[in-house]
Structure formats: C-alpha cells, structure tokens
Enzyme design. Sequence first.
Site, PDB file in Angstrom:
ATOM      1  N   SER A 147       1.089  -1.031  -0.022  1.00  0.00           N
ATOM      2  CA  SER A 147      -0.004   0.125   0.043  1.00  0.00           C
ATOM      3  C   SER A 147       1.088   1.301  -0.027  1.00  0.00           C
ATOM      4  O   SER A 147       1.969   1.087   0.440  1.00  0.00           O
ATOM      5  CB  SER A 147      -0.987  -0.101   1.237  1.00  0.00           C
ATOM      6  OG  SER A 147      -1.608   1.273   1.499  1.00  0.00           O
ATOM      7  N   TYR A 160      -1.177  -0.873  10.431  1.00  0.00           N
ATOM      8  CA  TYR A 160      -1.516  -1.237   9.098  1.00  0.00           C
ATOM      9  C   TYR A 160      -0.166  -0.646   8.264  1.00  0.00           C
ATOM     10  O   TYR A 160       0.294  -1.341   7.389  1.00  0.00           O
ATOM     11  CB  TYR A 160      -2.782  -0.581   8.773  1.00  0.00           C
ATOM     12  CG  TYR A 160      -2.995  -0.839   7.211  1.00  0.00           C
ATOM     13  CD1 TYR A 160      -3.392  -2.087   6.655  1.00  0.00           C
ATOM     14  CD2 TYR A 160      -2.798   0.183   6.333  1.00  0.00           C
ATOM     15  CE1 TYR A 160      -3.472  -2.082   5.223  1.00  0.00           C
ATOM     16  CE2 TYR A 160      -3.146   0.037   4.763  1.00  0.00           C
ATOM     17  CZ  TYR A 160      -3.351  -1.357   4.360  1.00  0.00           C
ATOM     18  OH  TYR A 160      -3.692  -1.409   3.132  1.00  0.00           O
TER      19      TYR A 160
END
Length: 256
Positions: A147, A160
Amino acid sequence: MIQELFSLTGKVALVTGASSGLGRHFAKVLAEAGAHVVASARRINHLNELVTEINAMNGSAIASQLDVTNQESINSLFEKTVESIGLIDIVVNCAGIAETGKFLEVEDSDWDKVFEVNVNGLRWVSREATRRLIEARHPGVIVNIASVAGIGAAPGWAAYATSKAAVIHLTKTMATELWRHDIRVNVLCPGYFPTEMNKAFLSSEQGQKYVERFPPRRTGELHELTGPLLLLASDASSYMTGVVLSVDGGHTIRLA
C-alpha cells in the site's frame, strides 16, 4: 507478440484474499489473461460466487478456503492444488486486514493481529510456494500487495502502515535471495481504491477532504490496477525484481 508478453496461458495462479476487494478483481484479471486461478480466502461462499463468475466468462478457477495464519491450511491448499491442477507458478499475496489507531493508542492485540495476517501470512504462503518451485526447478513469480501507506507516513494507521512497510522491505529481500532460483518478487502499492476495508472512511467528510488533496481529486478505479498487475505477473516484466510499483494517482507525491 505484445499479447504473448502479457499472456498467462497455462499458468497456475494463487490469489489470497480473493473473496472481496482487490483480491477478487485480481483473480478475474489473471483468469482473463489465461491463468488457471486458485481463488483463496476464509469466506468460501464468496469464493464460490467469484468462481462462478470467472467460469461464466470462459475463465478457469477453483475456490480453496485458506487461512494464511494457519500453516496446516496453507499446506493443505498447496497439496490439493498440485494433485488437481499442478504446481503454482504465480502467487498474488493480497490477504490483509487493517486496524485503525495512532501509535500511542493502538492495542497490542490489534498490532499483533495485523502483523500476523499482513506480514507473517504473506511470508508463510510465499515460503511454501518458493520451496516447491525450487524443488521442482521451476521458475515463478510472486506479487505482494502492499500500500502507499507503507511508503509514506499514515497517521492513525500505525499498525497497518508499518506492516505494509515491512511487506515492501521483505519483498526486496526475497527478490535478492530468490533471483538465482528464477523466482521474481515484486510489490504493488495501490493508493486509495474503494473496498470493504476503507469504504467507511472514504464516504466520510474527512475522507472526502483527504481525497481532494490527490492530484486527480478522486480515488482509483479497479480497472486501473489491471495493467500494473499483469505487468508484474507476466513475462512482460522478466527483468524486473524487487520493484516497488505505486498505483496511486500521485498520492505519494502530493503536496502536504
């Protein structure tokens, strides 16, 4: 010739996290490119729906329930796949979870849960895949899905973002070590694409304001990940390994 470069005909491709979001889209893309897809996730009912869709468009796919945090589940999937289809040539590690929380607020249990899936699960699946490829002296491709949160700071997403940064660095290490076995490892870093994981944030006032800061002033559309994925999964990227490919609408270069 160009079409042949991106063709996956005859390949067996495993996609983890295929029950929804990016993983679901990637499974369809690989099947359309000619691969026999092993769509895996924990939610078997969602996988069955996906496989029905793929087979309806003359693709080839099977559903295989998988918990990437369980070694027995991983071993079982690979054994069943070899017996029924053959050796897995391509792995797209898309299984992932997200927990919000600032550095000082995130619970230890949430931190551990995110790393267990996003990093350890990816490592275990990749390890089993590469072990089998090396034993068979067979080339392979691994595409890890990280990501843009793993590239730049992501306040409020401590666990995350850090897990995705770990995926990026692990990818580079894997690429360095596995090149001599003819196994390429690259990482795709999507920006904001609407999925189950982020739809609540993107639909909020805060999310809308955040998106307005992107150069295109919109989120990505799933079809905009099709080309980048096919590039990394196919022979079109035969001299690429350890690459971090961002598909983010300029998210990582935007002005603060």
